[in-house]
Motif scaffolding. Structure first.
Motif, short mmCIF file in Angstrom:
data_model
loop_
_atom_site.label_atom_id
_atom_site.label_comp_id
_atom_site.label_asym_id
_atom_site.label_seq_id
_atom_site.Cartn_x
_atom_site.Cartn_y
_atom_site.Cartn_z
N PHE A 33 0.49 -1.18 0.51
CA PHE A 33 0.18 -0.11 0.21
C PHE A 33 0.55 1.21 -0.38
CE2 PHE A 33 -3.63 -2.95 1.50
CZ PHE A 33 -4.16 -2.38 0.63
N MET A 37 -0.84 3.20 -3.06
CA MET A 37 -1.58 3.93 -2.97
C MET A 37 -1.10 5.34 -3.25
SD MET A 37 -3.82 3.42 0.97
CE MET A 37 -5.60 4.78 0.32
N THR A 200 -2.69 -3.22 -3.96
CA THR A 200 -3.20 -1.88 -3.42
C THR A 200 -4.68 -1.82 -4.77
OG1 THR A 200 -0.85 -1.46 -2.88
CG2 THR A 200 -2.72 0.79 -3.30
#
Length: 453
Positions: A33, A37, A200
């Motif tokens: 992540f 992200m 993600t």
């Protein structure tokens, strides 16, 4: 055993391996992540600035806050890992730290850059101009990807140790850059970074898929699903090609790992590919065999020779069923995600809209968990498949572990810490999901919808 190596009891060795496996398995999800992200958040923010769409703006705000939480928790687990490398494996770091220290140092620099700009990005959102704020997020994306690259490069060195000479049990002629850019670095780093974007993308999309199954089909939820899912779907076929590249590399440079992945005990030519199955008493059972396929995939020749596990002593073989089953899980989920991505692409190509079937969103809701399981299975294949070596062909895991007693106690302490971290992280993320970070038009998003994800 290496003359200068340390020794530990079997229980402490197992505890050290379990602790390292738990820490890496927990941290790698947050690291994914941390890589994927920031890019997805910036894309949402850019689309919001370009179109003025409040749905994109809300997505960017929400994802940024979640990104800050995950970064903070990842910093904690990353710190634990850095201590574990020295405390649990002094035989590795004490002897070869000078060889693989460079990527760890560069990763620390990337981490600090990411932390600095993440702070600016989160706390100066309404103090910078929209363009300046968007630009402030770019270093976060670059630093996150760089951080993953450096860490995986260090792990790649453990699979293909280069950049040094060893004479009379002394390390000489150290070349840190050559060690970092070892032959395993390109396939491993590309494979891992693409996996991070898949985890993600499918992970974020799964949250909105659940909300859409509950009837929330407003623009906010549609975009919250479509943006990350599209990125992950585009990457999935590329990842399968890269996975084939990585498997061919293993076939050439780590043939015993490949033999464990496929349960091949006897060296032979024209070897079939095993789908499923388990190894029983040195023989693959209950598997679907595709004739000549392993020789073709591994070496580009259906009659090529594949080296079997019988070419090395039993003490030099990895646990075959663990490696084989984890590899099967990774590949199986990878192709299931590819099928889901093709479903999305075909419907979009024919009708210029997302699939309407609830079965598509049910599958998408499971895709996030599936991507994480595939990630963990791939990591198990890589790490357990290298056993019994911590540095492939040079240093055994048993010779690198800390000989001090009490590692079993340490494992349970660290496991407790991760239980607390997991509960706290989920709790905070759920609190953030219920808050409205920016005002939005009431005619588009009612209070129930805005708190759904």
């Amino acid at each position: 055993m290496h003359p200068l190596a340390v020794a530990a009891t079997p229980a402490d060795l197992l505890a050290a391996r379990l602790q390292m496996g738990l820490s890496l398995g927990w941290h790698i999800v947050l690291a994914c992540f941390g890589v994927g992200m920031p890019a997805m958040t910036l894309i949402a923010e850019w689309r919001g600035l370009r179109t003025g769409d409040p749905a994109y703006q809300l997505l960017a705000r929400r994802w940024a806050r979640a990104m800050g939480v995950l970064f903070a928790v990842g910093a904690v687990s990353g710190t634990i890992l850095s201590f574990e490398m020295g405390l649990l494996w002094p035989g590795l770091m004490g002897r070869y730290g000078q060889v693989i220290g460079l990527p760890f140092a560069l990763e620390a620099i990337a981490f600090f850059i990411e932390a600095i700009f993440l702070g600016i990005y989160l706390y100066a959102w309404d103090r910078l101009s929209p363009r300046q704020h968007l630009l402030a997020g770019i270093p976060i994306v670059i630093a996150g990807i760089a951080s993953a690259f450096f860490v995986v490069a260090a792990n790649a060195w453990m699979n293909q140790p280069t950049g040094f000479d060893e004479r009379h049990h002394r390390i000489i002629s150290v070349a840190p850059w050559r060690a970092m850019f070892n032959p395993a670095t390109p396939p491993q780093t590309v494979h891992m970074i693409l996996a991070a974007f898949m985890v993600t993308g499918f992970g974020l999309a799964s949250v909105y898929a659940v909300a859409m199954l509950r009837g929330r089909r407003d623009r906010y939820h549609r975009l919250g699903f479509a943006l990350p899912f599209t990125i992950a779907a585009v990457i999935t076929p590329i990842q399968i090609v890269v996975g084939d590249w990585a498997a061919r590399f293993v076939a050439e440079h780590q043939p015993i790992k490949l033999a464990a992945m496929e349960g091949v005990y006897v060296t032979q030519s024209g070897v079939p590919l095993h789908v499923g199955g388990i190894v029983v008493n040195g023989h693959m059972r209950y598997a679907l065999e595709i004739p000549y396929a392993l020789s073709l995939l591994a070496h580009g020749n259906p009659f090529a020779t594949v080296i079997g596990l019988n070419t090395v002593p039993p003490t030099d073989r990895p646990p075959v069923n663990v490696v084989h089953l984890s590899f099967q899980v990774m590949v199986g989920i990878g192709f299931a995600l590819l099928a889901l991505a093709l479903w999305w692409a075909i419907v979009w190509w024919r009708r210029r809209r997302a699939p309407a079937s609830p079965w598509f969103y049910r599958a998408s809701a499971l895709a996030g968990v599936g991507a994480v399981i595939a990630l963990e299975s791939g990591w198990v294949t890589t790490e357990v498949g290298r056993q019994p070596w911590v540095v492939y062909g040079i240093l055994r895991t048993a010779d690198a572990v800390n000989p001090a007693p009490g590692l079993v106690v340490g494992f349970f302490i660290v496991a407790s810490v991760y239980v607390v971290l997991t509960i706290a992280t989920v709790y905070v993320l759920r609190l953030l999901a219920r808050e409205r970070p920016v005002p939005v038009a009431p005619q588009e998003y009612d209070a129930d919808e805005s708190g759904a994800s």
